[in-house]
Design an enzyme around this catalytic site. Structure first.
Site, PDB file in Angstrom:
ATOM      1  CG  HIS A   1      -2.468  -4.836   1.638  1.00 53.83           C
ATOM      2  ND1 HIS A   1      -3.321  -4.402   0.799  1.00 53.83           N
ATOM      3  CD2 HIS A   1      -1.180  -4.403   1.383  1.00 53.83           C
ATOM      4  CE1 HIS A   1      -2.811  -3.789  -0.106  1.00 53.83           C
ATOM      5  NE2 HIS A   1      -1.490  -3.579   0.239  1.00 53.83           N
TER       6      HIS A   1
ATOM      7  CB  CYS B   1      -2.004  -0.010   0.462  1.00 48.85           C
ATOM      8  SG  CYS B   1      -0.307  -0.109   0.173  1.00 48.85           S
TER       9      CYS B   1
ATOM     10  CD  GLU C   1      -6.163  -6.287   2.477  1.00 49.65           C
ATOM     11  OE1 GLU C   1      -5.873  -5.606   3.241  1.00 49.65           O
ATOM     12  OE2 GLU C   1      -5.691  -5.981   1.128  1.00 49.65           O
TER      13      GLU C   1
HETATM   14  N1  GLN Z   1       0.772   2.085  -5.484  1.00 45.20           N
HETATM   15  C1  GLN Z   1       1.033   2.187  -4.081  1.00 45.20           C
HETATM   16  C2  GLN Z   1       2.457   1.845  -3.762  1.00 45.20           C
HETATM   17  O1  GLN Z   1       3.039   1.023  -4.603  1.00 45.20           O
HETATM   18  C3  GLN Z   1       0.022   1.302  -3.136  1.00 45.20           C
HETATM   19  C4  GLN Z   1       0.309  -0.052  -3.240  1.00 45.20           C
HETATM   20  C5  GLN Z   1      -0.648  -0.931  -2.850  1.00 45.20           C
HETATM   21  O2  GLN Z   1      -2.009  -0.126  -2.574  1.00 45.20           O
HETATM   22  N2  GLN Z   1      -0.815  -1.984  -2.340  1.00 45.20           N
HETATM   23  O3  GLN Z   1       2.737   2.270  -2.681  1.00 45.20           O
END
Ligand code: GLN
Length: 603
Positions: free
Chosen positions: A525, A398, A527
């Site tokens: 994500h 992300c 994970e």
């Molecule tokens: N801050 C970034 C976004 O909102 C990444 C978010 C995250 O890593 N979950 O896109």
């Protein structure tokens, strides 16, 4: 439907969540279908607004529910897919009752905690327990309910009252209460003390709940005379008292419960003795044993906001662990505070700067996890640059993927002011931009949340092979910003490959650098869907690349070939040059957020 309620006494952080999940594993091993509900007595409607550094990570479900990290334990241990309704909070219950009140559903009556809130709790439990979570049809056989917090907490009172009524209503044989308590050992005499447990059972009874089984946390197995004393004072038969003594890793807990015949006590209490079979934990046992004896290390540098409390990245750690065990490597996580890598730290705190770079340079692989806000961003960019230039395996999740793209634009395309509009709203080169799913102007409810599909656009790439040469994957998201689609062709011409995209082709989901041994970023994500025995593909790629085994895994369509060697997990925390073995100094694999909110130790 049979219900098993797990409560906690004496102190918070006893590992109630892991105990409840382990009970689920044991019952599943007996051939039963198991679902689970976590009750969090706090007022937040969900965990979405809670700081991971205070409360541990926000776990994301397929349906976009942002829930307590204990639901992650349930999904991992039981291999289920839960819904947001499997996490009950005081906020959710009150919101539903107040909504009904506003609609006039209570027909002019005074709306009260008893019966309206307590009824709403019971209805919620009964409704959610019936929803299948294991991919099969029809409801599960057993629902494990974990009541967060400690018996006696003011905020859990309506839940305790509701569960007391509920146990009476569903009747004996359909409801069983397991109370997780603490038996401390006083150093001076080395004696196991029963008084705190006696008191907490008395508190439980005073609130109308009777424990059927006591699960006592202690350093060693309870002496027989200590069990006898507890049986006498707590009115629980000695054969229904189990000890949860310290173990090298949490996968031992279901085995430890089985060895103490906890399944018999549970099945007897639920009138299921003739229905269930003897527990089959062969695969689980084999994996636990492998984990215990792993020797050859794989070192992963986690470059994030330093917390000292690893619960903030719990699922990432678990995913790393699943992949490491699959590759037969002992996982060593080197925590690197992103800010310490930055040039400014070299002047302000040179020792911390050097220690951070030493850890990064000593790592076999680098992981930049998700995050929000601009703190430490420059340090993360330096880490991505280091991994890219030195051909060190890199996985960016992300924010970690966004960082990798920004770094590539700055270093390779020479776009020195390339940035995310999250960190610099006025940047001239917006490489990562606000791409919400809902409104473009309002922050509330704009997060892209939950399961979304990624289509592989490049067939011959590492990620597609790691996922088993499928054409698409469904993974969980939690973000607002994404790679600017207008910059993609420029980045691609310079060698960055956008191998996975959403169905519109506008949202970039997976990046890869084909010329690098393993440089991968995902907007989602992965994970959250990793399981023991079924490691997440991209994590497996990172670990396999870090141990020099990626080619074999790619040839085997995302499966590990022959084991490499043996060992077990240790984590190492780094802060200002100090090295801690684990965040709370307890045995390996123990993580604690230590904030006393009932979500503390996760073995
Ligand atoms: N801050 C970034 C976004 O909102 C990444 C978010 C995250 O890593 N979950 O896109």
């Amino acid at each position: 439907m049979k219900y098993v309620l797990v409560t906690g006494g004496v102190v918070s952080g006893l590992g109630k969540g892991v105990t409840a999940s382990s009970i689920g594993v044991l019952l599943k091993a007996c051939g039963l279908r198991v679902t689970s509900i976590k009750i969090d007595p706090y007022l937040n409607t969900d965990a979405g607004t809670m700081s991971p550094f205070e409360h541990g990570e926000v776990f994301v479900l397929d349906d976009g529910g942002e829930v307590d990290l204990d639901l992650g334990n349930y999904e991992r241990f039981l291999d289920t897919t839960l819904t947001r309704d499997n996490n009950i909070t005081t906020g959710k219950i009150y919101q539903s009752v107040i909504n009904k009140e506003r609609k006039g559903d209570y027909l002019g009556k005074t709306v009260q905690v008893v019966p309206h809130i307590t009824d709403a709790i019971q209805e919620w439990i009964e409704r959610v327990a019936m929803v299948p979570v294991d991919g099969k049809e029809g409801p599960a056989d057993v629902c494990v309910i974990e009541l967060g917090g400690t018996i006696g907490d003011i905020e859990s009172m309506p839940f305790v009252e509701a569960l007391g009524q509920f146990s009476y209503r569903v009747g004996p044989g359909n409801f069983l209460l397991i109370h997780v308590s603490l038996v401390p050992v006083l150093n001076v005499v080395g004696e196991q003390k029963t008084k705190p447990t006696q008191h907490s059972v008395r508190g439980l009874r005073g609130l109308g709940l009777t424990p059927n089984i006591l699960a006592c946390r202690s350093t060693k197995a309870l002496d027989e005379n200590v069990k006898g004393k507890l049986a006498q004072f707590c009115h629980v038969p000695a054969e229904n008292i189990v000890t949860l003594y310290d173990v090298p890793n949490i996968w031992h807990i279901p085995l430890l419960l089985k060895d103490q015949m906890a399944h018999e006590a549970i099945l007897k209490g639920l009138d299921l003795l003739g229905v269930a079979r003897e527990p089959d934990l062969e695969e689980w046992t084999a994996r636990t044993k492998i984990f215990d004896v792993l020797q050859a290390p794989v070192r992963i540098a986690m470059v994030g906001k330093y917390t000292g409390l690893s619960d903030a990245y719990l699922s990432v750690l678990k995913a790393l662990l699943h992949a490491s065990v699959a590759c037969r490597r002992k996982l060593i996580v080197d925590w690197v505070a992103a800010g310490d890598l930055e040039d400014a730290t070299a002047k302000e705190a040179p020792d911390a700067h050097k220690a951070a770079w030493d850890l990064l340079k000593g790592a076999d692989g680098v992981l930049v996890p998700g995050g929000f806000g601009d703190r430490g961003v420059q340090g993360k960019i330096l880490a991505a640059k280091y991994a890219r230039e030195n051909k060190v395996p890199y996985l960016g999740i992300c924010l970690g993927m966004q960082i990798a793209v920004i770094e590539f634009a700055r270093s390779v395309l020479n776009l020195h002011d390339a940035n995310s509009t999250e960190f610099d709203p006025d940047t001239k080169t917006p490489c990562v931009i606000f791409m919400p799913e809902g409104s473009k102007t309002h922050m509330g409810g704009t997060m892209r949340l939950g399961s979304r599909r990624t289509y592989f656009k490049v067939v011959d790439c590492k990620s597609a092979k790691l996922y088993g040469n499928v054409s698409f994957v469904d993974e969980r998201h939690r973000h607002r910003y994404e790679v600017n689609p207008d910059m993609v062709s420029q980045l691609e011409k310079a060698g960055l490959s956008f191998v996975g995209k959403d169905e519109t082709g506008q949202r970039m989901e997976i990046i890869e650098l084909p010329t690098h041994p393993y440089f991968v970023g995902a907007q989602f994500h992965p994970e959250f869907k990793s399981r023991p025995g079924k490691p997440s593909a991209l994590f497996l790629g990172l670990i396999a690349a870090a141990c020099g085994n990626l080619e074999t895994v790619l040839q085997n369509n995302g499966h590990v070939g022959k084991p490499l060697s043996n060992g077990h997990l240790t984590t190492k925390t780094y802060q200002n040059g100090n090295i801690f073995k684990s965040s709370n100094g307890l045995v390996d694999g123990v993580y604690s957020n230590g904030n006393g909110n009932g979500n503390g130790v996760h073995w």
